[in-house]
Write a protein that holds these residues in place. Structure first.
Motif, PDB file in Angstrom:
ATOM      1  N   GLU A 393      39.740  50.989  29.100  1.00  0.00           N
ATOM      2  CA  GLU A 393      39.898  49.529  29.059  1.00  0.00           C
ATOM      3  C   GLU A 393      39.722  48.995  30.465  1.00  0.00           C
ATOM      4  O   GLU A 393      40.371  49.447  31.409  1.00  0.00           O
ATOM      5  N   GLU A 394      38.839  48.025  30.620  1.00  0.00           N
ATOM      6  CA  GLU A 394      38.547  47.443  31.930  1.00  0.00           C
ATOM      7  C   GLU A 394      38.988  45.984  31.946  1.00  0.00           C
ATOM      8  O   GLU A 394      38.459  45.160  31.210  1.00  0.00           O
ATOM      9  N   ASN A 395      39.972  45.667  32.789  1.00  0.00           N
ATOM     10  CA  ASN A 395      40.399  44.290  33.008  1.00  0.00           C
ATOM     11  C   ASN A 395      39.840  43.843  34.353  1.00  0.00           C
ATOM     12  O   ASN A 395      40.123  44.467  35.384  1.00  0.00           O
ATOM     13  N   TYR A 396      39.044  42.792  34.343  1.00  0.00           N
ATOM     14  CA  TYR A 396      38.341  42.410  35.567  1.00  0.00           C
ATOM     15  C   TYR A 396      38.700  40.998  36.008  1.00  0.00           C
ATOM     16  O   TYR A 396      39.097  40.138  35.223  1.00  0.00           O
ATOM     17  N   PHE A 397      38.536  40.776  37.307  1.00  0.00           N
ATOM     18  CA  PHE A 397      38.745  39.478  37.928  1.00  0.00           C
ATOM     19  C   PHE A 397      37.667  39.299  38.988  1.00  0.00           C
ATOM     20  O   PHE A 397      37.535  40.128  39.893  1.00  0.00           O
ATOM     21  N   ASN A 398      36.873  38.236  38.857  1.00  0.00           N
ATOM     22  CA  ASN A 398      35.752  38.006  39.753  1.00  0.00           C
ATOM     23  C   ASN A 398      35.865  36.631  40.399  1.00  0.00           C
ATOM     24  O   ASN A 398      36.245  35.652  39.745  1.00  0.00           O
ATOM     25  N   VAL A 399      35.529  36.568  41.675  1.00  0.00           N
ATOM     26  CA  VAL A 399      35.426  35.306  42.392  1.00  0.00           C
ATOM     27  C   VAL A 399      33.996  35.181  42.891  1.00  0.00           C
ATOM     28  O   VAL A 399      33.478  36.100  43.538  1.00  0.00           O
TER      29      VAL A 399
END
Length: 416
Positions: A393-399
């Motif tokens: 499971e990949e939880n991502y946060f991108n700016v």
């Protein structure tokens, strides 16, 4: 000013960007890697929809939008990506900083425009270890990959019959992907390492048709039909098998020509896109988009993915923006564009025969600069895959941050 910035940016990107790894996702193990480009910062802040067009922003996913372009526009972007990865038994985190795209759009009269640019499209960057204690002897497998697929594009758009625009884009695909697998067995001193390397090259094409109309004095309609035909690009391959730890004579290069695998094709699937939205000019817009991808036809004749297969994929995106008062002289905050979007995607990838889904939400700000230029800042967070049946499971946060700079080339007047 744009000319000088464009030249400097091209030199910088050619010397750096395509050497970057660009992904920390274990799902980049499959296909040509993790898809990085999901539209310009403006599109991405609205869930990735490309149905909205205007005369001062570039819309790379929708070449028909170039028929409305009125100013020479240069756009460049980069992003910070952070991912939290977990399985049933373990968790890990990783992050990276990447260049996203560089595009220059030029109006060619009142009803035609063109654009060209460079886009790192997919990235491979994974390190995955698997231990099978049920085997006799116990087996350890370590998979490592890097590289990706880049696109250099040339696009044209033409506005006709007042309300219609049509566009076409040609992409030259290039890049190199390296996949390495190391196998070791308990109680055996030497294992084996297999290194597969593929260099890709070839063209694909995108087409779009836009229709826009004034529904009332204050309300306008925008619609989109997009099509990407299936294509094949060339893959030049090599394979080296090595004893681990390697000795001087412990490796050999496989004669792939003997098996007809030295030069193969990568089969890229076709896709269809439809979009619809309504809004008030310069003030607000809300729209939705659906894309169907015939990804079950994706095929790599050289490398077969472990525990991976493909089915047809789907993507639904919805997004909106609001500008309180685009020409306010008293309040900068009223001239800011506020964006929001949501995206739900069935990627088409099957891992252990279970579909991989990707859900994300995004928010963004369009910050006015001198003239019609603007800076764009956005954030995106979501989840890809799950821990079901031993998956990740990949939880991502991108700016992501972009600059959209506008200028007049070849034209005495400009129109927004």
């Amino acid at each position: 000013m744009i000319k000088q910035i464009f030249i400097v940016a091209v030199l910088f990107i050619c010397s750096y960007s395509f050497a970057q790894e660009g992904s920390v996702s274990p799902y980049s193990f499959y296909g040509t890697g993790d898809q990085r480009f999901k539209g310009t910062a403006e599109n991405r802040s609205m869930g990735g929809i490309s149905v909205y067009t205007d005369s001062i922003h570039l819309n790379v996913m929708n070449p028909a939008s170039l028929g409305k372009l009125r100013l020479t526009t240069f756009s460049v972007a980069g992003s910070y990506n952070s991912s939290s990865l977990k399985t049933v038994d373990a968790s890990e985190s990783a992050s990276d900083v990447t260049f996203d795209y560089l595009v220059l759009g030029i109006p060619l009269g009142n009803n035609m425009g063109m654009s060209f640019g460079l886009i790192p499209y997919t990235s491979v960057g994974y390190k995955v270890q698997s231990i099978d204690e049920t085997a006799s002897p116990a087996k350890s497998s370590l998979y490592d990959g890097e590289g990706g697929l880049n696109k250099a594009h040339l696009a044209f758009g033409y506005n006709f019959l007042k309300n219609f625009s049509i566009g076409a884009k040609a992409n030259f695909n290039f890049g190199k992907v390296t996949n390495t697998a190391v196998y070791q067995y308990e109680g055996i001193q030497y294992g084996s390492r297999i290194r597969n390397e593929s260099e890709y090259s070839g063209f694909d094409f995108n087409f779009s048709l836009n229709y826009g109309a004034e529904l009332t004095d204050a309300l306008s309609l925008k619609s989109l039909i997009g099509y990407t035909p299936a294509t094949k690009i060339t893959s030049s391959n090599s394979r080296i098998v090595t004893t681990v730890p390697a000795s001087v004579n412990g490796f050999y290069e496989v004669d792939l020509a003997k098996y007809g695998l030295n030069s193969t094709y990568l089969h890229l699937p076709e896709s269809y896109t439809v979009g619809l939205g309504v809004g008030k000019k310069y003030t607000w817009f809300i729209g939705g988009e659906f894309e169907y991808i015939n990804s079950s036809e994706f095929k790599n004749d050289f490398v077969n993915p472990v525990n991976g297969a493909y089915e047809d994929g789907e993507r639904f995106s919805a997004g909106a923006f609001w500008t309180p008062d685009y020409d306010s002289f008293t309040s900068y905050w009223k001239r800011i564009t506020y964006r929001i979007g949501v995206r739900n995607e069935k990627t088409g990838l099957l891992v252990n025969n279970v579909p991989v889904h990707d859900f994300g939400m995004s928010f963004g700000l369009g910050l006015p600069m001198n003239g019609f230029s603007n800076a764009n800042v956005g954030v995106e967070f979501g989840k890809k895959g799950s821990t079901y049946l031993g998956r990740v499971e990949e939880n991502y946060f991108n700016v992501f941050i972009s600059l959209s700079l506008n200028d007049r080339w070849f034209r005495p007047n400009y129109i927004r």
